[in-house]
Design a protein around this motif. Structure first.
Motif, PDB file in Angstrom:
ATOM      1  N   LYS A  56       1.023  -0.988  -0.070  1.00  0.00           N
ATOM      2  CA  LYS A  56       0.082  -0.019  -0.050  1.00  0.00           C
ATOM      3  C   LYS A  56       0.951   1.124  -0.058  1.00  0.00           C
ATOM      4  CE  LYS A  56      -1.114   2.136   3.064  1.00  0.00           C
ATOM      5  NZ  LYS A  56      -0.891   3.700   3.498  1.00  0.00           N
ATOM      6  N   ASP A 105       2.282   5.027  -0.032  1.00  0.00           N
ATOM      7  CA  ASP A 105       1.861   6.584   0.179  1.00  0.00           C
ATOM      8  C   ASP A 105       2.770   7.471  -0.345  1.00  0.00           C
ATOM      9  OD1 ASP A 105       1.741   8.843   1.525  1.00  0.00           O
ATOM     10  OD2 ASP A 105       1.456   8.225   3.619  1.00  0.00           O
ATOM     11  N   ASP A 113       3.597   6.884   9.738  1.00  0.00           N
ATOM     12  CA  ASP A 113       3.119   6.074  10.649  1.00  0.00           C
ATOM     13  C   ASP A 113       2.046   5.109  10.239  1.00  0.00           C
ATOM     14  OD1 ASP A 113       2.276   4.742  13.012  1.00  0.00           O
ATOM     15  OD2 ASP A 113       1.967   6.619  14.352  1.00  0.00           O
ATOM     16  N   ALA A 114       2.547   3.848  10.144  1.00  0.00           N
ATOM     17  CA  ALA A 114       1.708   2.840   9.388  1.00  0.00           C
ATOM     18  C   ALA A 114       0.313   2.697  10.602  1.00  0.00           C
ATOM     19  CB  ALA A 114       2.480   1.543   9.330  1.00  0.00           C
ATOM     20  N   LYS A 115       0.473   2.609  11.803  1.00  0.00           N
ATOM     21  CA  LYS A 115      -0.601   2.676  12.494  1.00  0.00           C
ATOM     22  C   LYS A 115      -1.715   3.556  12.372  1.00  0.00           C
ATOM     23  CE  LYS A 115       2.314   0.289  16.169  1.00  0.00           C
ATOM     24  NZ  LYS A 115       2.616   0.552  17.550  1.00  0.00           N
ATOM     25  N   LYS A 116      -1.296   4.745  11.968  1.00  0.00           N
ATOM     26  CA  LYS A 116      -2.323   5.646  11.739  1.00  0.00           C
ATOM     27  C   LYS A 116      -2.917   5.689  10.282  1.00  0.00           C
ATOM     28  CE  LYS A 116      -0.701   8.634  15.486  1.00  0.00           C
ATOM     29  NZ  LYS A 116      -0.461  10.140  15.891  1.00  0.00           N
ATOM     30  N   GLY A 117      -2.356   4.784   9.453  1.00  0.00           N
ATOM     31  CA  GLY A 117      -2.802   4.644   7.870  1.00  0.00           C
ATOM     32  C   GLY A 117      -1.901   5.330   7.149  1.00  0.00           C
ATOM     33  N   PHE A 118      -0.860   5.876   7.527  1.00  0.00           N
ATOM     34  CA  PHE A 118       0.430   6.713   6.786  1.00  0.00           C
ATOM     35  C   PHE A 118       1.497   5.524   6.253  1.00  0.00           C
ATOM     36  CE2 PHE A 118      -1.260   9.955   9.425  1.00  0.00           C
ATOM     37  CZ  PHE A 118      -1.816  10.630   8.524  1.00  0.00           C
ATOM     38  N   ASN A 146       4.065   3.685   3.346  1.00  0.00           N
ATOM     39  CA  ASN A 146       4.150   2.373   2.372  1.00  0.00           C
ATOM     40  C   ASN A 146       3.918   1.076   3.393  1.00  0.00           C
ATOM     41  OD1 ASN A 146       4.404   4.082   0.638  1.00  0.00           O
ATOM     42  ND2 ASN A 146       6.592   3.574   0.043  1.00  0.00           N
ATOM     43  N   VAL A 147       3.144   0.342   3.223  1.00  0.00           N
ATOM     44  CA  VAL A 147       3.015  -0.955   3.995  1.00  0.00           C
ATOM     45  C   VAL A 147       2.682  -2.010   3.241  1.00  0.00           C
ATOM     46  CG1 VAL A 147       1.465  -2.052   5.810  1.00  0.00           C
ATOM     47  CG2 VAL A 147       1.688   0.543   5.724  1.00  0.00           C
TER      48      VAL A 147
END
Length: 313
Positions: free
Chosen positions: A189, A191, A198-203, A205-206
């Motif tokens: 995913k 960005d 911060d991946a925990k907040k949806g930001f 590259n994941v």
């Protein structure tokens, strides 16, 4: 031309196996269960997968007769019995066909509007004591919700004969795959604004992994319990109606939308679907089934009703 149901009249079961394949490619997305994931199992030396459960297939078969655009049964089945539930403003809320527990839905039986509840309870009152009169129960279900005689129902409340009124499924189905192998893949995913966010907040590259499957064979199994339908004791016209309604659902599902999930889009491998029991019975096309079903509905129309409930919290 009417369908000849004579080969089924002496049969105990109608068993159908329809081989399926992905619409495109070889991979398909399995069903997933909480704390389990894909439902894989071994059958001897064969690696297998439960692709769609009996509960899910029951829902899909019921959906074949429901017109979501108009919130009623499809035109071809006008005249069959069911209960529609509206909210207090008169807007459609749900129905006994849509609800998982059919007539036992809380939107039907827990509403402050007790009109239908009392009507159903009165019709079931003859079964409050002693053995359950199966014919009387079947006649009541035919009157209010014919699909309960096909997909089963459990009227669990004490006021309905002490919670003893239940009917098993007469039509059941599931899909299995054989000789399965995992097709592992993945993705990211992206960005493009803040790749390190911060991946925990949806930001950010994941990256993620993905498991799909391939199979040598995918089969949809259908089982119509003809003996159970006969055991209702409602006469040949109703038996024909219930049998044809079951055939309609099977054929409509196979001809229609078998996109079970985003990446699980299936289709039958052959147009002709031949029963394994009784031998030689071929599932008719949808037009033929529909014509015979309309005639069967007309013959039994006086025994079925459409009822409305206003759901009040």
């Amino acid at each position: 031309m009417s369908i000849d149901l004579a080969p089924l009249r002496s049969a105990r079961r109608l068993l159908i196996e329809a081989e399926l394949e992905p619409v495109q490619g070889k991979r398909f997305q399995p069903t997933g269960f909480p704390d389990l994931g894909p439902a894989t199992f071994q059958a001897g030396d064969t690696a297998c997968l439960l692709l769609e459960s009996a509960q899910s297939m029951a829902n899909r078969l019921e959906e074949t007769i429901w017109d979501k655009s108009n919130n009623t049964v499809v035109d071809d089945l006008a005249g069959i019995s069911f209960v529609v539930v509206n909210d207090e403003s008169g807007q459609f809320l749900t129905s006994s066909i849509v609800e998982s527990h059919r007539l036992n839905s809380p939107y039907i039986l827990e509403s402050k509007d007790k009109t239908f509840h009392q009507q159903l309870r009165e019709d079931c009152s003859v079964m409050e004591k002693g053995p359950i009169d199966r014919k009387a129960l079947a006649k009541t279900l035919l009157k209010y919700d014919i699909n309960a005689l096909i997909h089963g129902v459990f009227l669990a409340k004490q006021e309905f004969a002490g919670g003893r009124l239940r009917v098993a499924r007469a039509l059941s189905s599931f899909i299995e795959a054989e000789q399965v192998q995992v097709a592992a893949s993945g993705g990211v995913k992206n960005d493009h604004v803040d790749p390190q966010g911060d991946a925990k907040k949806g930001f950010g590259n994941v990256p993620f992994h993905r498991e799909e499957f391939t199979a040598e064979k995918i089969t949809a199994y259908f089982n119509v319990d003809i003996q159970q339908i006969r055991s209702y004791g409602l006469g040949e016209d109703v038996e024909n109606l219930l049998t044809l309604l079951s055939l309609y659902k099977i054929r409509a599902l196979l001809d229609g939308d078998l996109r079970l999930r985003t990446a699980c889009d299936l289709q039958p491998k052959q147009e002709d679907v031949v029963a394994t029991r009784p031998k030689g019975f071929v599932l008719p096309n949808l037009d033929s089934i529909t014509k015979s079903l309309k005639d069967a509905i007309e013959k039994c129309k006086s025994e079925m009703t459409v009822n409305s409930v206003v759901y009040k919290k």
